[in-house]
Design a protein around this motif. Structure first.
Motif, PDB file in Angstrom:
ATOM      1  N   PHE A  92      27.343  13.116  25.827  1.00 45.27           N
ATOM      2  CA  PHE A  92      28.064  12.193  25.853  1.00 45.27           C
ATOM      3  C   PHE A  92      28.851  11.844  26.728  1.00 45.27           C
ATOM      4  O   PHE A  92      29.121  10.686  27.455  1.00 45.27           O
ATOM      5  N   ALA A  93      29.418  13.019  27.440  1.00 40.85           N
ATOM      6  CA  ALA A  93      30.241  12.971  28.519  1.00 40.85           C
ATOM      7  C   ALA A  93      29.384  12.319  29.525  1.00 40.85           C
ATOM      8  O   ALA A  93      29.988  11.382  30.481  1.00 40.85           O
ATOM      9  N   SER A  94      28.273  12.565  30.024  1.00 34.86           N
ATOM     10  CA  SER A  94      27.379  12.205  30.948  1.00 34.86           C
ATOM     11  C   SER A  94      26.862  10.793  30.669  1.00 34.86           C
ATOM     12  O   SER A  94      26.897   9.668  31.637  1.00 34.86           O
ATOM     13  N   LEU A  95      26.693  10.329  29.303  1.00 32.43           N
ATOM     14  CA  LEU A  95      26.361   9.078  28.791  1.00 32.43           C
ATOM     15  C   LEU A  95      27.716   8.134  29.224  1.00 32.43           C
ATOM     16  O   LEU A  95      27.395   6.960  29.857  1.00 32.43           O
ATOM     17  N   ALA A  96      28.954   8.635  28.884  1.00 34.89           N
ATOM     18  CA  ALA A  96      30.154   7.643  29.248  1.00 34.89           C
ATOM     19  C   ALA A  96      30.119   7.520  30.591  1.00 34.89           C
ATOM     20  O   ALA A  96      30.592   6.334  31.317  1.00 34.89           O
ATOM     21  N   SER A  97      29.927   8.599  31.568  1.00 33.60           N
ATOM     22  CA  SER A  97      29.982   8.342  32.966  1.00 33.60           C
ATOM     23  C   SER A  97      28.915   7.357  33.585  1.00 33.60           C
ATOM     24  O   SER A  97      29.347   6.599  34.238  1.00 33.60           O
ATOM     25  N   LEU A 105      37.332   9.911  25.603  1.00 31.80           N
ATOM     26  CA  LEU A 105      35.825   9.814  24.879  1.00 31.80           C
ATOM     27  C   LEU A 105      36.341  10.287  23.466  1.00 31.80           C
ATOM     28  O   LEU A 105      36.060  11.375  23.054  1.00 31.80           O
ATOM     29  N   THR A 106      36.723   9.464  22.608  1.00 36.40           N
ATOM     30  CA  THR A 106      37.033   9.508  21.232  1.00 36.40           C
ATOM     31  C   THR A 106      35.801   9.361  20.488  1.00 36.40           C
ATOM     32  O   THR A 106      34.675   9.184  21.034  1.00 36.40           O
ATOM     33  N   GLN A 107      35.889   9.739  18.841  1.00 36.63           N
ATOM     34  CA  GLN A 107      34.867   9.721  18.095  1.00 36.63           C
ATOM     35  C   GLN A 107      34.368   8.321  18.096  1.00 36.63           C
ATOM     36  O   GLN A 107      33.132   7.991  18.074  1.00 36.63           O
ATOM     37  N   GLU A 108      35.032   7.543  18.309  1.00 38.19           N
ATOM     38  CA  GLU A 108      34.817   5.973  18.146  1.00 38.19           C
ATOM     39  C   GLU A 108      34.034   5.541  19.418  1.00 38.19           C
ATOM     40  O   GLU A 108      33.125   4.905  19.199  1.00 38.19           O
ATOM     41  N   ALA A 109      34.555   6.021  20.429  1.00 36.42           N
ATOM     42  CA  ALA A 109      34.066   5.801  21.726  1.00 36.42           C
ATOM     43  C   ALA A 109      32.269   6.398  21.816  1.00 36.42           C
ATOM     44  O   ALA A 109      31.516   5.765  22.107  1.00 36.42           O
ATOM     45  N   GLU A 110      32.308   7.822  21.272  1.00 39.42           N
ATOM     46  CA  GLU A 110      30.977   8.403  21.287  1.00 39.42           C
ATOM     47  C   GLU A 110      30.056   7.679  20.276  1.00 39.42           C
ATOM     48  O   GLU A 110      28.980   7.287  20.598  1.00 39.42           O
ATOM     49  N   LEU A 111      30.458   6.985  19.183  1.00 34.53           N
ATOM     50  CA  LEU A 111      29.759   6.089  18.238  1.00 34.53           C
ATOM     51  C   LEU A 111      29.343   5.062  18.806  1.00 34.53           C
ATOM     52  O   LEU A 111      27.836   4.693  18.683  1.00 34.53           O
ATOM     53  N   GLU A 112      30.167   4.549  19.741  1.00 35.78           N
ATOM     54  CA  GLU A 112      29.683   3.154  20.385  1.00 35.78           C
ATOM     55  C   GLU A 112      28.569   3.473  21.445  1.00 35.78           C
ATOM     56  O   GLU A 112      27.562   2.665  21.680  1.00 35.78           O
ATOM     57  N   LEU A 113      28.789   4.570  22.186  1.00 37.35           N
ATOM     58  CA  LEU A 113      27.416   5.078  23.160  1.00 37.35           C
ATOM     59  C   LEU A 113      26.184   5.255  22.411  1.00 37.35           C
ATOM     60  O   LEU A 113      25.257   4.893  22.755  1.00 37.35           O
ATOM     61  N   LEU A 114      26.597   6.082  21.134  1.00 32.37           N
ATOM     62  CA  LEU A 114      25.264   6.465  20.454  1.00 32.37           C
ATOM     63  C   LEU A 114      24.443   5.208  19.896  1.00 32.37           C
ATOM     64  O   LEU A 114      23.376   5.033  20.186  1.00 32.37           O
ATOM     65  N   MET A 115      25.404   4.074  19.424  1.00 35.02           N
ATOM     66  CA  MET A 115      24.765   2.938  18.848  1.00 35.02           C
ATOM     67  C   MET A 115      24.000   2.030  20.032  1.00 35.02           C
ATOM     68  O   MET A 115      23.171   1.439  19.881  1.00 35.02           O
ATOM     69  N   ASP A 116      24.597   1.994  21.176  1.00 37.35           N
ATOM     70  CA  ASP A 116      24.211   1.461  22.231  1.00 37.35           C
ATOM     71  C   ASP A 116      22.753   1.765  22.610  1.00 37.35           C
ATOM     72  O   ASP A 116      21.825   1.024  23.048  1.00 37.35           O
ATOM     73  N   THR A 117      22.662   2.893  22.621  1.00 40.88           N
ATOM     74  CA  THR A 117      21.620   3.916  23.314  1.00 40.88           C
ATOM     75  C   THR A 117      20.497   3.850  22.188  1.00 40.88           C
ATOM     76  O   THR A 117      19.117   3.642  22.691  1.00 40.88           O
ATOM     77  N   ALA A 118      20.836   3.946  21.006  1.00 45.00           N
ATOM     78  CA  ALA A 118      19.785   3.724  19.876  1.00 45.00           C
ATOM     79  C   ALA A 118      19.323   2.734  19.780  1.00 45.00           C
ATOM     80  O   ALA A 118      18.079   2.444  19.727  1.00 45.00           O
ATOM     81  N   SER A 119      20.214   1.254  20.137  1.00 49.00           N
ATOM     82  CA  SER A 119      19.690   0.171  19.978  1.00 49.00           C
ATOM     83  C   SER A 119      18.227  -0.171  21.061  1.00 49.00           C
ATOM     84  O   SER A 119      17.356  -0.885  20.815  1.00 49.00           O
ATOM     85  N   VAL A 120      18.560   0.436  22.368  1.00 47.58           N
ATOM     86  CA  VAL A 120      17.699   0.092  23.359  1.00 47.58           C
ATOM     87  C   VAL A 120      16.239   1.107  22.816  1.00 47.58           C
ATOM     88  O   VAL A 120      15.339   0.601  23.052  1.00 47.58           O
ATOM     89  N   LEU A 121      16.273   2.222  22.869  1.00 43.05           N
ATOM     90  CA  LEU A 121      15.313   3.114  22.621  1.00 43.05           C
ATOM     91  C   LEU A 121      14.616   3.007  21.305  1.00 43.05           C
ATOM     92  O   LEU A 121      13.381   2.887  21.367  1.00 43.05           O
TER      93      LEU A 121
END
Length: 204
Positions: A92-97, A105-121
């Motif tokens: 997650f730290a690398s994704l955020a960067s 990098l809160t749990q909500e921020a990690e969730l947003e990163l996770l969902m964005d990447t999942a949507s693409v892949l």
């Protein structure tokens, strides 16, 4: 594995691998554009698993580390399945960067990163396979299986009543940064019979 012989021939397996190669290439290209980074393309693993083998498949995907995971169902032309995307929590730290995310990098921020990447892949992979087989897949809403969870939590969510499934495992890594994720596509046994007819048409 004896179960595989009942569902797939070697030619069909090879064809699924080629279909997946094209689809995951499209997904990797979209992810590379999103992150402005080089995505290392793996060799997809095609297998037939039983429900009881799911924990082994997940163990191979996640190792012993804690993960965050998203699941999304899809259906079309009498074919249904589920896509599960698992992220090593250290990613997650690398994704955020790479996504130029600012702020803690809160749990909500990690969730947003996770969902964005999942949507693409997930979207690119499912549609990439569907386009080649002339199938339009409709995707359900993504469901978060867990954040910072361990293997037993994922298995509990993944145990959804099927006996056998065609499993396509794709392991994505990003060059020079600590981003590690696994995409697991599961097609139900009934769906594989329909899929095989489509694949046989391509093989003829």
């Amino acid at each position: 594995m004896p179960a595989a012989a009942e569902i797939l021939t070697e030619d069909q397996r090879d064809c699924y691998q080629e279909l997946t190669n094209v689809a995951m290439g499209q997904a990797a290209d979209r992810l590379a554009r999103l992150l402005n980074a080089y995505v290392v393309l793996p060799i997809p693993k095609i297998s037939v698993i039983e429900n009881s083998d799911l924990n082994m498949a997940l163990q191979g995907a996640t190792g012993d580390s804690s993960v965050s995971a998203v699941c999304q169902g899809f259906i079309g032309a009498g074919i249904s399945g589920e896509a599960m995307l698992m992220f090593n929590d250290a990613s997650f730290a690398s994704l955020a960067s790479l996504m130029k995310y600012e702020g803690p990098l809160t749990q909500e921020a990690e969730l947003e990163l996770l969902m964005d990447t999942a949507s693409v892949l997930i979207g690119a992979c499912i549609h990439g396979i569907g386009d080649q087989l002339e199938i339009v897949f409709n995707q359900g809403h993504p469901v978060v299986l867990g954040q910072h969870c361990d293997l037993k939590d994922l298995v509990a969510y993944g145990n959804n009543g099927w006996d056998k499934a065609l499993a396509i495992e794709i392991h994505y890594t990003i060059e020079h940064v600590n981003i590690d994720c696994e995409l697991l596509l599961l097609f139900t046994e009934e769906s594989v019979k329909t899929l095989n007819k489509k694949v046989d048409y391509l093989l003829d």
